[in-house]
Design an enzyme around this catalytic site. Structure first.
Site, PDB file in Angstrom:
ATOM      1  N   GLU A 167      17.504  35.125   7.252  1.00  0.00           N
ATOM      2  CA  GLU A 167      18.201  33.861   6.983  1.00  0.00           C
ATOM      3  C   GLU A 167      17.566  33.174   5.781  1.00  0.00           C
ATOM      4  OE1 GLU A 167      21.081  32.738   8.278  1.00  0.00           O
ATOM      5  OE2 GLU A 167      20.648  31.503   6.535  1.00  0.00           O
ATOM      6  N   LYS A 222      13.330  39.331   1.990  1.00  0.00           N
ATOM      7  CA  LYS A 222      13.162  37.975   2.535  1.00  0.00           C
ATOM      8  C   LYS A 222      11.778  37.421   2.170  1.00  0.00           C
ATOM      9  CE  LYS A 222      13.352  34.318   5.065  1.00  0.00           C
ATOM     10  NZ  LYS A 222      14.147  33.164   4.786  1.00  0.00           N
ATOM     11  N   ALA A 225      11.706  36.712  -1.598  1.00  0.00           N
ATOM     12  CA  ALA A 225      12.453  35.516  -2.021  1.00  0.00           C
ATOM     13  C   ALA A 225      11.589  34.271  -1.788  1.00  0.00           C
ATOM     14  CB  ALA A 225      13.766  35.407  -1.248  1.00  0.00           C
ATOM     15  N   CYS A 278       7.832  28.377   6.305  1.00  0.00           N
ATOM     16  CA  CYS A 278       7.976  29.733   5.749  1.00  0.00           C
ATOM     17  C   CYS A 278       7.047  30.102   4.604  1.00  0.00           C
ATOM     18  CB  CYS A 278       9.407  29.920   5.272  1.00  0.00           C
ATOM     19  SG  CYS A 278      10.572  30.009   6.613  1.00  0.00           S
TER      20      CYS A 278
HETATM   21  C1  UDX Z   1      12.542  27.794   2.294  1.00  0.00           C
HETATM   22  C2  UDX Z   1      13.511  28.648   1.453  1.00  0.00           C
HETATM   23  O1  UDX Z   1      14.054  27.819   0.406  1.00  0.00           O
HETATM   24  C3  UDX Z   1      14.626  29.208   2.323  1.00  0.00           C
HETATM   25  O2  UDX Z   1      15.472  30.070   1.566  1.00  0.00           O
HETATM   26  C4  UDX Z   1      13.998  29.993   3.483  1.00  0.00           C
HETATM   27  O3  UDX Z   1      15.022  30.480   4.343  1.00  0.00           O
HETATM   28  C5  UDX Z   1      13.021  29.127   4.257  1.00  0.00           C
HETATM   29  O4  UDX Z   1      12.027  28.585   3.375  1.00  0.00           O
HETATM   30  P1  UDX Z   1      12.566  25.341   3.298  1.00  0.00           P
HETATM   31  O5  UDX Z   1      11.143  25.591   3.623  1.00  0.00           O
HETATM   32  O6  UDX Z   1      13.456  24.783   4.333  1.00  0.00           O
HETATM   33  O7  UDX Z   1      13.272  26.681   2.787  1.00  0.00           O
HETATM   34  O8  UDX Z   1      12.629  24.297   2.068  1.00  0.00           O
HETATM   35  P2  UDX Z   1      12.594  24.390   0.478  1.00  0.00           P
HETATM   36  O9  UDX Z   1      13.679  23.543  -0.058  1.00  0.00           O
HETATM   37  O10 UDX Z   1      12.543  25.767  -0.025  1.00  0.00           O
HETATM   38  O11 UDX Z   1      11.230  23.637   0.138  1.00  0.00           O
HETATM   39  C6  UDX Z   1       9.978  24.164   0.509  1.00  0.00           C
HETATM   40  C7  UDX Z   1       8.876  23.251   0.024  1.00  0.00           C
HETATM   41  O12 UDX Z   1       8.771  23.268  -1.396  1.00  0.00           O
HETATM   42  C8  UDX Z   1       9.086  21.776   0.405  1.00  0.00           C
HETATM   43  O13 UDX Z   1       7.860  21.222   0.808  1.00  0.00           O
HETATM   44  C9  UDX Z   1       9.582  21.144  -0.875  1.00  0.00           C
HETATM   45  O14 UDX Z   1       9.302  19.761  -0.965  1.00  0.00           O
HETATM   46  C10 UDX Z   1       8.811  21.950  -1.909  1.00  0.00           C
HETATM   47  N1  UDX Z   1       9.477  21.958  -3.229  1.00  0.00           N
HETATM   48  C11 UDX Z   1      10.671  22.599  -3.393  1.00  0.00           C
HETATM   49  C12 UDX Z   1       8.864  21.329  -4.303  1.00  0.00           C
HETATM   50  O15 UDX Z   1       7.776  20.744  -4.173  1.00  0.00           O
HETATM   51  N2  UDX Z   1       9.487  21.372  -5.527  1.00  0.00           N
HETATM   52  C13 UDX Z   1      10.688  21.986  -5.724  1.00  0.00           C
HETATM   53  O16 UDX Z   1      11.184  21.975  -6.870  1.00  0.00           O
HETATM   54  C14 UDX Z   1      11.304  22.613  -4.623  1.00  0.00           C
END
Ligand code: UDX
Ligand code: ADP
Length: 474
Positions: A167, A222, A225, A278
């Site tokens: 996912e 996964k 990514a 993750c």
């Molecule tokens: C992530 C992956 O994006 C998703 O595809 C996977 O299935 C699960 O892990 P998630 O952890 O829900 O999703 O959030 P994501 O939007 O990826 O952000 C992860 C972290 O990175 C957050 O703490 C966010 O604040 C931080 N982040 C993200 C930044 O600091 N800067 C950015 O530009 C993007």
């Protein structure tokens, strides 16, 4: 002819299983989706009449639950029954980092996956497609297959196909990500099983977006990514720190590089560091795999992404402390505790380490978050349940209480020495700084680790501002 799927069971009603099955149920009205979990409280929250009480906050989730729950979406604790009735089972249980034994601190702990596989082998009937939904280390499919086949005792024993379908949803936008995915990845070797799952997605995802691979490629894709995304966050945070020391502005640098179509503009927001369930876990898993397969250079390359993230969080605490002779007794408002906006999830949230650092130096914290409950903050800050109850009983906020949860109103801001924005909730960008400045102590500080405030308005109000990626602004 592909296999006909009438009943689906999802084991694990967490941040992935719950929203995923809700969207499936919405899009595939002729299939029953049974979401089962051993956690009684979690299931009763999913079944709660008060939809604002769902265990997970996701924009758009309430609407789907209202429509599908009780129709073709069922939440229950009857795990064995759910398994027996299913043509297809998603394994969506937690895979935390191991704390003991070989690979401790890095490898994924597969005990929940293993116990799931054992339950499936015991209770499944006929032919069942078993789908790995949780993020799993490469070759876990083999482990699951081994467990399922070890129970085979006669010709009448159940038979299985193992499929990987990771996912990619991101918390806070899970429903949108599920309804309009960039791609759907389905890995395995039995074409009929792959197509059966592909057909379910075909109800709302176009064929070109469904990628079929072998099992191992899907599992590794996964992890890769998430590692690539996390690496981008660490990369921009490293440049942010450099900008703060050189007079460059990380937002301008990000815009300049993001317009290069090979680099792209997404995931270039400098911040307090990545959190969530993750990124760290998956990278550490990759590090373990690389070392296991005799590739220590590959392992240390990826490990540095996590190291930079930890350093970045510590850096923020140090910057806050450096603006005061000592933070002992200083009252600091923490704006945001979730690891990102639009979720109530605090797993690996940078706010946890930053609050712990400030508390250990004697600061008094007033914490606000629109969705995270006080009890969760208490657990994350390592407070005992007794302390939490004591804290809850007293309405007074005094120096003996090291932290308290506040609403976003005058009481929080009154006489604070500093405000630290840690999550990019929309309400923080709407704060009226000229009013707040009058309530805070002077000279008050605002630390914006998410770049969401209007710097001109803050400075005009007479407050001091530190902003990630360009430092102290005057
Ligand atoms: C992530 C992956 O994006 C998703 O595809 C996977 O299935 C699960 O892990 P998630 O952890 O829900 O999703 O959030 P994501 O939007 O990826 O952000 C992860 C972290 O990175 C957050 O703490 C966010 O604040 C931080 N982040 C993200 C930044 O600091 N800067 C950015 O530009 C993007
Ligand atoms: P994720 O973010 O991957 O969805 P969560 O920790 O939010 O992970 O959810 C995983 C869920 O799986 C938990 O609610 C847990 O109770 C459940 N679970 C773990 N093992 C089993 C099992 N053997 N049978 C049923 N549910 C399980």
């Amino acid at each position: 002819m592909s296999l006909q799927i009438k009943k689906v069971c999802c084991i694990g009603a967490g941040y992935v299983g719950g929203p995923t099955m809700s969207v499936f149920a919405d899009k595939c009205t002729d299939i029953i989706f049974n979401v089962v979990d051993v956690n009684v409280d979690r299931i009763s929250a999913w079944n709660s009449d008060d939809l604002s009480n769902l265990p997970i906050f996701e924009p758009g989730l309430e609407r789907i639950i209202r429509k599908c729950r009780g129709r073709n979406l069922i939440f229950s604790n009857e795990v064995n029954n759910g398994i027996s009735e299913a043509d297809l089972i998603f394994i969506s249980v937690n895979t935390p980092t191991k704390t003991k034994g070989e690979g401790a601190g890095k490898a994924s702990d597969l005990k929940y996956v293993e116990s799931c596989a054992k339950q499936i082998s015991k209770y499944a009937k006929g032919h069942t497609i078993v789908v790995e939904k949780s993020t799993l280390p490469v070759r876990t499919g083999e482990l699951i297959k081994g467990i399922l086949e070890s129970q085979k005792s006669s010709i009448k024993s159940p038979t299985f196909d193992i499929v990987s379908n990771p996912e990619f949803l991101s918390e806070g936008s899970a429903i949108k990500d599920l309804e309009f995915p960039d791609r759907v990845l389905i890995g395995g070797s039995n074409k009929k099983a792959l197509l059966a799952l592909g057909e379910i997605y075909g109800n709302w995802v176009s064929k070109e977006k469904i990628i079929y691979t072998n099992l191992w490629s899907s599992e590794l894709a996964k992890l890769t990514a998430n590692a690539f995304l996390a690496q981008r966050v660490s990369s921009i945070n490293s440049i942010g720190a450099l900008c703060e020391n050189t007079g460059a502005d990380v937002r301008e640098v990000a815009r300049a590089i993001g317009t290069d179509s090979r680099i792209g503009e997404k995931f270039l927001n400098s911040g307090p560091g990545f959190g969530g369930s993750c990124f760290k876990k998956d990278i550490l898993n990759l590090v373990y795999l690389a070392n296991h397969f005799g590739l220590p250079e590959v392992g240390s390359f990826w490990e540095s992404v996590v190291e930079l993230n930890t350093w970045n969080q510590k850096r923020l605490s140090s910057i806050i402390m450096s603006k005061f002779n000592s933070v002992r007794g200083k009252v600091i408002g923490i704006l945001g505790f979730a690891f990102k906006a639009n979720t109530n999830d605090t797993r690996e949230s940078p706010a946890i380490q930053i609050c712990k650092d400030l508390l250990s130096e004697g600061a008094i914290l007033r914490i606000h978050d629109p969705k995270v409950e006080k009890k969760q903050i208490s657990i994350d800050l390592g407070q005992s349940f007794k302390e939490y109850l004591l804290c809850n009983q007293s309405k007074e906020f005094n120096n003996l209480k090291k932290w308290e949860k506040f609403s976003l109103d005058k009481e929080l801001f009154q006489d604070t020495d500093a405000l630290v924005i840690l999550t990019e909730w929309e309400e923080y960008s709407k704060i009226n700084w000229s009013v707040i400045a009058n309530w805070m102590k002077s000279p008050g500080w605002v630390f914006d680790s998410r770049s969401i405030v209007d710097s001109k308005k803050i400075l005009k109000s007479g407050l001091n501002l530190w902003r990630v990626g360009d430092g102290t602004l005057n």
